[in-house]
Structure formats: structure tokens, C-alpha cells
Design a protein around this motif. Structure first.
Motif, PDB file in Angstrom:
ATOM      1  N   ILE A  10       0.860  -1.188   0.000  1.00 31.54           N
ATOM      2  CA  ILE A  10       0.000   0.000   0.000  1.00 31.54           C
ATOM      3  C   ILE A  10       0.890   1.230   0.000  1.00 31.54           C
ATOM      4  N   ALA A  11       0.626   2.147  -0.917  1.00 28.83           N
ATOM      5  CA  ALA A  11       1.316   3.429  -0.951  1.00 28.83           C
ATOM      6  C   ALA A  11       0.387   4.492  -0.390  1.00 28.83           C
ATOM      7  N   GLY A  12       0.842   5.192   0.660  1.00 29.95           N
ATOM      8  CA  GLY A  12       0.030   6.260   1.238  1.00 29.95           C
ATOM      9  C   GLY A  12      -0.237   6.052   2.702  1.00 29.95           C
ATOM     10  N   GLY A  13       0.114   7.056   3.536  1.00 29.89           N
ATOM     11  CA  GLY A  13      -0.027   6.917   4.982  1.00 29.89           C
ATOM     12  C   GLY A  13      -1.072   7.818   5.594  1.00 29.89           C
ATOM     13  N   SER A 157      14.114   4.634  -1.008  1.00 30.33           N
ATOM     14  CA  SER A 157      15.288   4.211  -0.242  1.00 30.33           C
ATOM     15  C   SER A 157      16.247   3.357  -1.068  1.00 30.33           C
ATOM     16  N   GLY A 158      15.797   2.916  -2.244  1.00 23.97           N
ATOM     17  CA  GLY A 158      16.579   1.995  -3.056  1.00 23.97           C
ATOM     18  C   GLY A 158      16.189   0.549  -2.862  1.00 23.97           C
ATOM     19  N   ASP A 159      15.459   0.239  -1.787  1.00 26.50           N
ATOM     20  CA  ASP A 159      14.970  -1.118  -1.560  1.00 26.50           C
ATOM     21  C   ASP A 159      13.866  -1.445  -2.563  1.00 26.50           C
ATOM     22  N   SER A 160      13.564  -2.722  -2.686  1.00 26.76           N
ATOM     23  CA  SER A 160      12.485  -3.151  -3.575  1.00 26.76           C
ATOM     24  C   SER A 160      11.567  -4.112  -2.841  1.00 26.76           C
ATOM     25  N   ILE A 161      10.314  -4.161  -3.285  1.00 25.82           N
ATOM     26  CA  ILE A 161       9.306  -5.037  -2.706  1.00 25.82           C
ATOM     27  C   ILE A 161       8.587  -5.755  -3.834  1.00 25.82           C
ATOM     28  N   ALA A 162       8.525  -7.074  -3.740  1.00 21.57           N
ATOM     29  CA  ALA A 162       7.755  -7.879  -4.687  1.00 21.57           C
ATOM     30  C   ALA A 162       6.391  -8.168  -4.068  1.00 21.57           C
ATOM     31  N   ALA A 163       5.316  -7.876  -4.796  1.00 21.13           N
ATOM     32  CA  ALA A 163       3.957  -8.037  -4.270  1.00 21.13           C
ATOM     33  C   ALA A 163       3.051  -8.619  -5.336  1.00 21.13           C
ATOM     34  N   GLN A 164       1.916  -9.129  -4.887  1.00 22.05           N
ATOM     35  CA  GLN A 164       0.893  -9.576  -5.822  1.00 22.05           C
ATOM     36  C   GLN A 164      -0.056  -8.439  -6.202  1.00 22.05           C
ATOM     37  N   LEU A 165      -0.206  -7.482  -5.302  1.00 21.88           N
ATOM     38  CA  LEU A 165      -1.129  -6.375  -5.530  1.00 21.88           C
ATOM     39  C   LEU A 165      -0.547  -5.095  -4.938  1.00 21.88           C
ATOM     40  N   VAL A 166      -0.567  -4.024  -5.709  1.00 19.08           N
ATOM     41  CA  VAL A 166      -0.216  -2.695  -5.224  1.00 19.08           C
ATOM     42  C   VAL A 166      -1.501  -1.889  -5.112  1.00 19.08           C
ATOM     43  N   VAL A 167      -1.728  -1.285  -3.944  1.00 13.61           N
ATOM     44  CA  VAL A 167      -2.901  -0.442  -3.712  1.00 13.61           C
ATOM     45  C   VAL A 167      -2.434   1.005  -3.612  1.00 13.61           C
ATOM     46  N   ARG A 292      -2.062  -5.558 -11.911  1.00 13.62           N
ATOM     47  CA  ARG A 292      -1.601  -5.751 -10.533  1.00 13.62           C
ATOM     48  C   ARG A 292      -1.720  -4.498  -9.666  1.00 13.62           C
ATOM     49  N   VAL A 293      -2.499  -3.515 -10.102  1.00  6.18           N
ATOM     50  CA  VAL A 293      -2.631  -2.252  -9.372  1.00  6.18           C
ATOM     51  C   VAL A 293      -4.099  -1.888  -9.202  1.00  6.18           C
ATOM     52  N   ALA A 294      -4.489  -1.518  -7.972  1.00  8.89           N
ATOM     53  CA  ALA A 294      -5.815  -0.956  -7.695  1.00  8.89           C
ATOM     54  C   ALA A 294      -5.625   0.428  -7.106  1.00  8.89           C
ATOM     55  N   ILE A 295      -6.374   1.409  -7.585  1.00  9.64           N
ATOM     56  CA  ILE A 295      -6.294   2.740  -6.999  1.00  9.64           C
ATOM     57  C   ILE A 295      -7.580   3.033  -6.245  1.00  9.64           C
ATOM     58  N   MET A 296      -7.436   3.727  -5.131  1.00  4.22           N
ATOM     59  CA  MET A 296      -8.570   4.005  -4.264  1.00  4.22           C
ATOM     60  C   MET A 296      -8.402   5.384  -3.627  1.00  4.22           C
ATOM     61  N   ALA A 297      -9.446   5.806  -2.931  1.00  7.81           N
ATOM     62  CA  ALA A 297      -9.444   7.062  -2.180  1.00  7.81           C
ATOM     63  C   ALA A 297      -9.101   8.225  -3.114  1.00  7.81           C
ATOM     64  N   GLU A 298      -8.325   9.210  -2.654  1.00  4.82           N
ATOM     65  CA  GLU A 298      -8.099  10.400  -3.473  1.00  4.82           C
ATOM     66  C   GLU A 298      -7.206  10.134  -4.673  1.00  4.82           C
ATOM     67  N   ALA A 299      -6.541   8.999  -4.723  1.00  5.93           N
ATOM     68  CA  ALA A 299      -5.863   8.616  -5.962  1.00  5.93           C
ATOM     69  C   ALA A 299      -6.879   8.309  -7.051  1.00  5.93           C
ATOM     70  N   ALA A 300      -8.092   7.921  -6.635  1.00  3.75           N
ATOM     71  CA  ALA A 300      -9.146   7.549  -7.581  1.00  3.75           C
ATOM     72  C   ALA A 300     -10.187   8.640  -7.767  1.00  3.75           C
ATOM     73  N   HIS A 301     -10.435   9.423  -6.734  1.00  3.52           N
ATOM     74  CA  HIS A 301     -11.495  10.433  -6.796  1.00  3.52           C
ATOM     75  C   HIS A 301     -11.292  11.488  -5.723  1.00  3.52           C
ATOM     76  N   VAL A 302     -11.536  12.726  -6.075  1.00  6.25           N
ATOM     77  CA  VAL A 302     -11.529  13.837  -5.117  1.00  6.25           C
ATOM     78  C   VAL A 302     -12.882  14.518  -5.239  1.00  6.25           C
ATOM     79  N   ILE A 303     -13.556  14.683  -4.108  1.00  4.60           N
ATOM     80  CA  ILE A 303     -14.911  15.227  -4.098  1.00  4.60           C
ATOM     81  C   ILE A 303     -14.952  16.427  -3.155  1.00  4.60           C
ATOM     82  N   PRO A 304     -15.555  17.553  -3.549  1.00  2.20           N
ATOM     83  CA  PRO A 304     -15.672  18.687  -2.633  1.00  2.20           C
ATOM     84  C   PRO A 304     -16.325  18.264  -1.309  1.00  2.20           C
ATOM     85  N   PRO A 305     -15.976  18.940  -0.201  1.00  2.00           N
ATOM     86  CA  PRO A 305     -16.451  18.519   1.122  1.00  2.00           C
ATOM     87  C   PRO A 305     -17.913  18.878   1.366  1.00  2.00           C
TER      88      PRO A 305
END
Length: 399
Positions: A10-13, A157-167, A292-305
Motif C-alpha cells: 500500500i502506498a500512502g499513509g 530508499s533503493g529497496d524493492s518489494i515484490a507483491a501480488q497487488l499494489v494499492v 496488478r494495481v488498484a487505486i482508491m481514495a483520493e488517488a481515484a477520486h476527489v470530491i468537494p467537502p
């Protein structure tokens, strides 16, 4: 450089990313989360998110399932009534108002309001005990190579991660979305929102109040008492220049202006926090999945409050993505069938919500007298026509 293998990266904290990490971890998947910065978990710290979110029924159910709600419940304020107030002129004059009651649908509450920094605090605490989730703060997604068998991600950091799914939960300027070759449609309204906390003499009685005038709504959302006084979170939308002017005002003048804007519904308002500015845009990704990638939250949609749709829509993304991952099992995780279903089901809902809020924002912010009359007529119809009222309430609650 080190290489790690996991099932989900998962990318995003932010709230969406951390909730995704907890959700997939509780579902039994080995998960790694990467984020350039750790979450800010104290309200008075630099960079804290002073916005609040009304978490609707589906979000609360998710929080209960992943063991987060017990940490949040004590500071969550139920929202039992939504009051909509139509005003014109300055100082604003009330033309009419309507109240939408949760018990009209057999529910006690529409949702529960929480400060965003408090949610981040709860997530950080609960995630400490999630042994199959690794949190890597201070490192970010850099690039990736995806194949039918999986995806290899290179980190800053230069490290790598092998995954089945990136979110991708890495925000409106998502690096993962860009690397996946997914475009976006963006609408800029020239608006900004001020977010802050106020105290007031009158109790809010668990009523969330949206007061409409040109420029956008002024929304008072109930919070627990603060310093022995009733308190609310405020989201105040304005044209950008006006929002910046308000943000720079001396406190006494600002309190006078916001009290006028609130029509003194809860009495004179007193500022209880810093004021934070946020730009208002509408944005929708062209699609929600790539190999192998799913996008969600504000990566997928931004909606006025408006109408508590933003983060609740993000959590609806997560709920479906988790359910599809469990159905697919480890062999099908991140596969074409799973991601195709995610794109099809969530894409349709997101398109409707983004378009509806876009139209609503254009109508409600307009200074044009005919548009203001349309706003008033729409408010009355939305409440007074029972079938329409129930349909709008159900849709707004995430159903």
C-alpha cells in the motif's frame, strides 16, 4: 539494497492508506505500507489535519470489523439530524430550512463525527499490534514493473518489494496512478475551504447544520464539549481570495464574520483551533485498475467537502477491494478478474457521486438569483417529497 516479498503493498499513509493496511492485515494478508511521512496524531502538532469527517454507517461497520471502533468511540459524536438552511444577502438572512432525521430511515444516527487527527491516532495505536502489517514511514513509492505473475516496486530508499497487488492510496497526485499510466479528469472551482474548531453557547444537540449562501456552504458538525462548552467542527467554503482573506484576519474580526455567516444559530462562535486552508477540486481517475494495481481514495477520486462523501466513498472503495481479495484468495489476489470487477463496480458509483456533487456545488455556490432560487426549490423538494427524501438519505449514507 534489500528486497522484501509481500502479498499487498500500500502506498500512502493517510487515513485511507492506514485503514487499508489494517483492513488487509485483519483479513490475513501480509501487507507493507510505505509513506514519505508518518501520520500526525496530535491535534496541536504542526501539520495536523484539523478537518473532521462524518463517518457514515458503512464506515462504522468497517471500523468495528477491523477492531478500530473501540479506540474511536469515546470521542465520536453521533449525527442524528441534518439541518439544511438556505440564506441570501450579507449579513445572511434565513429564507427557509429543513431537517432530515436519521430515525426517518429507522436509524438512530446518520453517522459519527471525528476529528481526522484523532482517527490517525487511533489507527497508529491499533496497527502497532497487527503483526502481519509492516509500516515503512520515511520511504516512498518510486517506480514499478508489473507482470502477470506480480509486481516489483522500487522505493525511494533503493529497496524493492515484490507483491501480488499494489494499492494506490497516495492522494490526488498519486505517483502509483501515474506509474500505472492512468489519467485523471480534474475540475478546479477557484474555491478553498477553511477548516477549524469553534465553541458556542448553545448545544448542538447532535444536529449537523449546513448553511448555504453564495460561495459555498458553512457547515457546523457536532463535536464533544471542549473546555466545558459545546463545540463543533466547521468547514467553510469560499472563493479562493475570500478564503485567504478570512484565514489572515485577526481573531476578533474573524469570529465576528463567522458568527454572522452562521446566522448565530448556535450563538456567537469562538475560535478554538488554528485555521487551515484546503483547495477545492473535483477529480476522477479514468479507471481504477491496471495490471496488478488498484487505486482508491483520493488517488481515484476527489470530491468537494459536501455531504460527507469524500472519505466515506474512499472507505467504500476499500470495503469492496477487501471483499474481492477474500473471494479471489491468494491465488487470484491482484489478478485480472479481481481488478476488473473492482473497476466495474466502484467506477459506476464514483462517476455518479462525483457528478452529483459537482452539480450540487455549482448550484449552491452561485451568486445568481435564479440559481439561488433553484437551490431553495431543490432543498424543499428533497425534504418534502417523501420518496425523494428517503432515496437521497440512503444514497448519502453510502447505500
Amino acid at each position: 539494497m534489500a528486497r522484501t516479498e509481500t502479498e499487498i503493498l500500500i502506498a500512502g499513509g493517510g487515513i485511507a492508506g492506514l485503514t487499508a493496511a489494517l483492513t488487509f492485515g485483519r483479513a490475513g494478508f501480509r501487507t507493507v505500507l510505505v509513506s514519505p511521512e508518518p501520520p500526525v496524531t496530535e491535534g496541536d502538532a504542526d501539520g495536523s489535519d484539523l478537518r473532521s469527517t462524518a463517518f457514515l454507517q458503512p464506515a462504522k461497520h468497517l471500523f468495528e470489523q477491523v477492531g478500530l471502533w473501540d479506540d474511536l468511540a469515546e470521542t465520536a459524536t453521533p449525527l442524528n439530524v441534518l439541518r439544511v438552511v438556505d440564506t441570501v444577502n450579507w449579513p445572511p438572512q434565513i429564507r427557509d430550512s429543513r431537517e432530515f432525521m436519521a430515525n426517518d430511515l429507522g436509524e438512530q444516527s446518520f453517522g459519527w463525527n471525528l476529528m481526522n487527527w484523532r482517527v490517525l491516532q487511533g489507527l497508529a495505536r491499533v496497527l502497532k499490534d497487527q503483526t502481519n502489517v509492516e509500516l515503512r514511514f520515511g520511504t516512498a513509492f518510486s517506480s514499478m514493473v508489473s507482470r502477470d505473475s506480480g509486481v516489483l516496486v522500487r522505493l525511494s530508499s533503493g529497496d524493492s518489494i515484490a507483491a501480488q497487488l499494489v494499492v494506490a492510496a497516495d492522494g490526488r497526485n498519486s505517483a502509483v496512478r501515474e506509474a500505472a499510466g492512468i489519467g485523471v479528469h480534474t475540475t478546479r472551482y477557484g474555491q478553498k475551504t477553511l477548516a477549524f474548531v469553534v465553541g458556542h453557547p448553545k448545544p448542538h444537540a447532535n444536529v449537523s447544520t449546513e448553511i448555504y449562501n453564495q460561495g459555498g456552504p458553512f457547515t457546523l458538525v457536532p463535536l464533544p464539549d471542549l473546555d466545558g462548552q459545546p463545540a463543533s467542527a466547521v468547514v467553510w467554503m469560499n472563493p479562493g481570495a475570500r478564503a485567504e482573506e478570512l484565514a489572515g484576519m485577526e481573531i476578533a474580526e474573524f469570529e465576528a464574520r463567522m458568527s454572522e455567516r452562521s446566522c448565530y444559530i448556535l450563538g456567537p462562535l469562538h475560535l478554538k483551533s488554528e485555521r487551515r486552508l484546503w483547495p477545492i477540486i473535483s477529480q476522477r481517475a479514468d479507471r481504477l485498475a491496471a495490471q496488478r494495481v488498484a487505486i482508491m481514495a483520493e488517488a481515484a477520486h476527489v470530491i468537494p467537502p459536501i455531504g460527507a462523501q469524500g472519505l466515506n466513498t474512499s472507505l467504500n472503495d476499500l470495503i469492496l477491494l477487501r471483499d474481492l481479495a477474500l473471494m479471489a484468495g491468494r491465488e487470484g489476489l491482484g489478478g485480472e478478474k479481481m481488478l476488473g470487477e473492482y473497476d466495474r463496480k466502484r467506477g459506476a458509483d464514483i462517476r455518479k457521486r462525483v457528478r452529483a456533487i459537482d452539480i450540487f456545488n455549482r448550484v449552491t455556490r452561485s451568486p445568481n438569483s435564479q440559481m439561488q432560487m433553484l437551490r431553495l426549490t431543490g432543498m424543499k423538494a428533497a425534504h418534502d417529497l417523501t420518496a425523494l427524501r428517503h432515496a437521497l438519505m440512503r444514497a448519502g449514507m453510502g447505500h
